[in-house]
Design an enzyme around this catalytic site. Structure first.
Site, PDB file in Angstrom:
ATOM      1  N   CYS A  11       0.827  -1.215   0.000  1.00  0.00           N
ATOM      2  CA  CYS A  11       0.000   0.000   0.000  1.00  0.00           C
ATOM      3  C   CYS A  11       0.869   1.277   0.000  1.00  0.00           C
ATOM      4  CB  CYS A  11      -0.919   0.006   1.223  1.00  0.00           C
ATOM      5  SG  CYS A  11      -2.264  -1.184   1.117  1.00  0.00           S
TER       6      CYS A  11
ATOM      7  N   ASN B 105       0.301 -13.330 -10.759  1.00  0.00           N
ATOM      8  CA  ASN B 105      -0.374 -14.429 -10.071  1.00  0.00           C
ATOM      9  C   ASN B 105      -1.515 -13.789  -9.321  1.00  0.00           C
ATOM     10  OD1 ASN B 105       1.513 -16.439 -10.813  1.00  0.00           O
ATOM     11  ND2 ASN B 105       2.852 -15.873  -9.119  1.00  0.00           N
TER      12      ASN B 105
ATOM     13  N   HIS C 186      -3.296  -7.048  -2.766  1.00  0.00           N
ATOM     14  CA  HIS C 186      -3.187  -5.764  -3.471  1.00  0.00           C
ATOM     15  C   HIS C 186      -2.923  -6.026  -4.965  1.00  0.00           C
ATOM     16  CE1 HIS C 186      -2.559  -1.373  -3.202  1.00  0.00           C
ATOM     17  NE2 HIS C 186      -1.910  -1.596  -4.326  1.00  0.00           N
TER      18      HIS C 186
ATOM     19  N   HIS D 266      -1.326  -6.372  -8.208  1.00  0.00           N
ATOM     20  CA  HIS D 266       0.072  -6.180  -8.625  1.00  0.00           C
ATOM     21  C   HIS D 266       0.517  -7.291  -9.553  1.00  0.00           C
ATOM     22  CE1 HIS D 266       0.625  -9.268  -5.529  1.00  0.00           C
ATOM     23  NE2 HIS D 266       1.862  -9.442  -5.954  1.00  0.00           N
TER      24      HIS D 266
ATOM     25  N   GLN E 140       4.468  -9.003 -11.330  1.00  0.00           N
ATOM     26  CA  GLN E 140       5.911  -9.055 -11.141  1.00  0.00           C
ATOM     27  C   GLN E 140       6.591  -8.983 -12.496  1.00  0.00           C
ATOM     28  OE1 GLN E 140       7.544 -11.646  -8.090  1.00  0.00           O
ATOM     29  NE2 GLN E 140       5.512 -12.511  -7.740  1.00  0.00           N
TER      30      GLN E 140
ATOM     31  N   HIS F 139       4.333 -12.677 -23.606  1.00  0.00           N
ATOM     32  CA  HIS F 139       5.435 -13.237 -24.398  1.00  0.00           C
ATOM     33  C   HIS F 139       5.633 -12.379 -25.644  1.00  0.00           C
ATOM     34  CE1 HIS F 139       5.958 -17.737 -23.110  1.00  0.00           C
ATOM     35  NE2 HIS F 139       6.185 -16.904 -22.127  1.00  0.00           N
TER      36      HIS F 139
ATOM     37  N   HIS G  91       2.054 -11.554 -27.442  1.00  0.00           N
ATOM     38  CA  HIS G  91       0.778 -12.109 -26.977  1.00  0.00           C
ATOM     39  C   HIS G  91       0.839 -12.393 -25.475  1.00  0.00           C
ATOM     40  CE1 HIS G  91       3.349 -15.563 -27.940  1.00  0.00           C
ATOM     41  NE2 HIS G  91       2.688 -16.221 -27.012  1.00  0.00           N
TER      42      HIS G  91
ATOM     43  N   LYS H 139      -9.049 -27.541 -11.220  1.00  0.00           N
ATOM     44  CA  LYS H 139      -8.561 -28.630 -12.071  1.00  0.00           C
ATOM     45  C   LYS H 139      -7.112 -28.866 -11.661  1.00  0.00           C
ATOM     46  CE  LYS H 139      -7.514 -31.430 -15.437  1.00  0.00           C
ATOM     47  NZ  LYS H 139      -7.937 -32.838 -15.400  1.00  0.00           N
TER      48      LYS H 139
ATOM     49  N   MET I  22      -3.452 -30.260 -11.959  1.00  0.00           N
ATOM     50  CA  MET I  22      -2.514 -30.744 -12.959  1.00  0.00           C
ATOM     51  C   MET I  22      -1.493 -31.589 -12.206  1.00  0.00           C
ATOM     52  SD  MET I  22      -3.595 -29.716 -15.811  1.00  0.00           S
ATOM     53  CE  MET I  22      -4.495 -28.429 -16.674  1.00  0.00           C
TER      54      MET I  22
HETATM   55  O1  LIG Z   1      -8.824 -39.381 -11.797  1.00  0.00           O
HETATM   56  P1  LIG Z   1      -9.005 -38.546 -10.573  1.00  0.00           P
HETATM   57  O2  LIG Z   1      -8.265 -39.095  -9.382  1.00  0.00           O
HETATM   58  O3  LIG Z   1     -10.426 -38.219 -10.288  1.00  0.00           O
HETATM   59  O4  LIG Z   1      -8.308 -37.133 -10.941  1.00  0.00           O
HETATM   60  C1  LIG Z   1      -7.038 -36.680 -10.551  1.00  0.00           C
HETATM   61  O5  LIG Z   1      -6.001 -37.203 -11.384  1.00  0.00           O
HETATM   62  C2  LIG Z   1      -6.075 -36.857 -12.780  1.00  0.00           C
HETATM   63  C3  LIG Z   1      -4.847 -37.408 -13.476  1.00  0.00           C
HETATM   64  O6  LIG Z   1      -3.645 -36.868 -12.984  1.00  0.00           O
HETATM   65  C4  LIG Z   1      -6.206 -35.341 -12.971  1.00  0.00           C
HETATM   66  O7  LIG Z   1      -6.471 -35.068 -14.321  1.00  0.00           O
HETATM   67  C5  LIG Z   1      -7.317 -34.750 -12.108  1.00  0.00           C
HETATM   68  O8  LIG Z   1      -7.317 -33.342 -12.230  1.00  0.00           O
HETATM   69  C6  LIG Z   1      -7.076 -35.165 -10.661  1.00  0.00           C
HETATM   70  O9  LIG Z   1      -8.083 -34.641  -9.828  1.00  0.00           O
HETATM   71  O1  LIG Z   2       7.105 -13.998  -5.587  1.00  0.00           O
HETATM   72  P1  LIG Z   2       5.920 -14.495  -4.816  1.00  0.00           P
HETATM   73  O2  LIG Z   2       4.646 -13.796  -5.200  1.00  0.00           O
HETATM   74  O3  LIG Z   2       6.158 -14.496  -3.324  1.00  0.00           O
HETATM   75  O4  LIG Z   2       5.782 -16.034  -5.208  1.00  0.00           O
HETATM   76  C1  LIG Z   2       4.858 -16.575  -6.115  1.00  0.00           C
HETATM   77  O5  LIG Z   2       5.289 -16.440  -7.460  1.00  0.00           O
HETATM   78  C2  LIG Z   2       6.521 -17.080  -7.793  1.00  0.00           C
HETATM   79  C3  LIG Z   2       6.773 -16.917  -9.285  1.00  0.00           C
HETATM   80  O6  LIG Z   2       5.758 -17.510 -10.084  1.00  0.00           O
HETATM   81  C4  LIG Z   2       6.512 -18.571  -7.394  1.00  0.00           C
HETATM   82  O7  LIG Z   2       7.809 -19.104  -7.558  1.00  0.00           O
HETATM   83  C5  LIG Z   2       6.072 -18.753  -5.933  1.00  0.00           C
HETATM   84  O8  LIG Z   2       5.965 -20.132  -5.631  1.00  0.00           O
HETATM   85  C6  LIG Z   2       4.732 -18.042  -5.738  1.00  0.00           C
HETATM   86  O9  LIG Z   2       4.294 -18.198  -4.408  1.00  0.00           O
END
Ligand SMILES: O=P(O)(O)O[C@H]1O[C@H](CO)[C@@H](O)[C@H](O)[C@H]1O
Ligand SMILES: O=P(O)(O)O[C@H]1O[C@H](CO)[C@@H](O)[C@H](O)[C@H]1O
Lengths: 351, 351
Positions: free
Chosen positions: B55, B153, B164, B166, B168, B281, B299, B314, B316
């Protein structure tokens, strides 16, 4: 010997299995954390839950009734991402808009009839049964499919939606991106140096003392890793795919032993049931079984999300998604930390 | 026209910017979710918090006092992952254990003096100031560094530790993996087809009606995306890097407009302040400014984590980390959903 002080200054490290670089900024561990705090992993799971579709004897979403199983149990995923009969989407002429058919099967494999147990707390003979079941599945599905991905998402933090100990097996008619890159890197190394990348790696590691080893098998906390506390597990011998040969050899007990030790150390780190995603990578199967795969070495990757405590995650977000993997701990620091942890599980110590 | 019914059957899609494939299994949306439920994004943030280091007028961790700023505000990250003077780790002889020096700077940029505001709720002229500040930073840091990564983020779910508004900016002496891959793919396409990949892409998209457009600028929900509700934003003209040229042209207002529209639609989706990671990018800078970068098109990528509701992410994880990206929604479904959402923000509608 290296020039700089790697634990306090950022640098790049090469990951030879992905042919890419990781930014290591160990001094970032000093920053305070005011971000999201996770719920600690659930520690009070009932041994049996009549509503849990993974427990023995229970009825699943599709009406099927589970066997009253006593060790491992395999069934078809009720919501599979891959089905055997998906139609071909047809070829679009434009190179920017390509589609391909994806076919396969998704199975779920329970490790044990009890919900309140995990691999590190299972008996060695029970872990042996899990390994044997993995080998059977690779043999069965790998007879036709070029890729059989065994993976375990453990803990709610890793997207796992059921606390019962289990993994998944997704077999596909295509070689996915990650193993395709790994295949390319291992092949190029083999062609250049006449030796499998990961065997050469193990030799170097033994010299550099990066790995912990059991009497039969080493487990590795290697240089190439790109997430905190990551591990990298593989037999010392040149096994290419999960096979009955692996399982019927002496290796089987050693592998069970080292899996239990690694996962016990993870659990001991913050004294919680440690979340992670893990999976096995071996040479492609199906039609590729007939090819020369001497460049391959069977291995497992473990990716845990936790960094500083049971409730603070390392987020792989903005910079990591847009630019490059970045980690706040060197592999040496992570290996050192794990090496110094007790071999006995905190839960059995307490009793 | 395609043969199969893509919305109900899995298939693979090619991502030409990463030269890799994505598994799309839209029928997975039907599965029930018993996994981790996130806290909905915080909606009650004070306009000013005397303890918040972002702030105006407040003192930061290192004792520095923020300016009493009135629009954007830039300062050095107090816990930078990249510092300008890190020592060279020295060359290890073994090809499997390579290290390189990493040097750079990390800056934090506040979008607005108020903590309780976000880009979609800011006035168009205020967003214009953010875009101008981005261009200034790329110009300043890009004079020497080959890569300047602007990223945001947003939301605790995406590892953001401060509410806040922002972003990076991390500038590095190396070209990170992701832009290196994108550079390689765009260059190869240009050499083969004599036209920038992303311009060709935009033409095809207009035909296929995958994109939403404003009077001056289109924003795109393209075919190549690999996470639910992802978006892909770029000027219609052939801008290579963020530059004053871009900002002084008519494009500036159009870009502010389209950013506000995209982010308003995201917020309207589940009627919460939508979390995401995004970043720009453009062509590499520094020494690369002298090279021919006609294959590049500036982009932005947006990666939102939410799938079915404000609290179901979701993940990953296992299959995605070990094998291949997998998504439960087709890009067409995601585009359709966003297109049908109102252009007015749910918060201003309520009043
Ligand atoms: O199949 P599940 O256990 O429901 O799902 C989990 O594993 C999958 C495979 O890594 C992922 O795609 C899902 O996002 C995760 O929740
Ligand atoms: O720099 P921050 O906001 O504390 O940190 C955040 O962004 C970074 C860059 O994507 C990541 O490495 C961190 O894990 C995340 O918590």
């Amino acid at each position: 010997q290296r020039g700089g002080d790697e634990t306090s200054h950022q640098h790049l490290r090469y990951n030879p299995l992905r042919d890419s670089w990781v930014l290591v900024s160990a001094h970032r561990m000093k920053r305070p954390w005011a971000g999201q705090v996770e719920k600690p992993p659930e520690e009070h799971i009932p041994r049996y839950d009549p509503r849990n579709p993974l427990c023995p004897g229970n009825t699943r979403a599709n009406g099927e009734v589970n066997l009253d199983y006593e060790s491992t149990f395999v069934f078809e995923n009720d919501f599979p991402a891959l089905q055997p009969d998906a139609p071909d989407p047809g070829l679009d002429q434009h190179p920017l808009f390509q589609c391909k058919a994806a076919r396969g099967v998704c199975k779920v494999m329970c490790f044990h009839p009890r919900s309140d147990i995990t691999l590190p707390l299972m008996k060695k003979e029970e872990v042996v049964k899990v390994i044997n079941q993995w080998a059977d599945l690779v043999e069965e599905l790998g007879a036709t499919y070029p890729w059989v991905q065994i993976f375990e998402n453990k803990g709610a933090m890793m997207g796992c939606s059921n606390p019962h100990p289990h993994c998944q097996v997704w077999a596909s008619n295509f070689l996915p991106n990650e193993p395709a890159t790994s295949d390319r890197c291992q092949r190029a190394y083999y062609e250049k140096h006449g030796e499998p990348l990961l065997l050469q790696y193990a030799k170097q590691e033994a010299e550099k003392k990066f790995s912990l080893s059991s009497h039969q098998l080493p487990f590795l906390m290697p240089f190439i890793i790109n997430a905190p506390q990551i591990a990298f597990l593989r037999p010392t011998h040149h096994f290419i795919v999960f096979s009955l040969y692996l399982c019927h050899s002496l290796c089987l007990l050693g592998l069970a032993d080292i899996m239990k030790r690694l996962l016990t150390k993870y659990d001991n780190l913050f004294e919680v049931s440690f979340p992670y995603s893990m999976g096995w990578h071996g040479a492609p199967t199906g039609p590729c079984l007939k090819e020369n795969n001497s460049h391959w070495q069977l291995h497992a990757h473990y990716y845990p999300p936790l960094l500083r405590s049971a409730t603070v995650k390392k987020f792989m977000v903005g910079y990591e998604m847009l630019a490059q993997e970045q980690r706040d701990l060197t592999p040496e620091q992570a290996a050192e930390k794990l090496r110094n942890l007790p071999d006995e599980h905190y839960k059995t110590r307490e009793n």
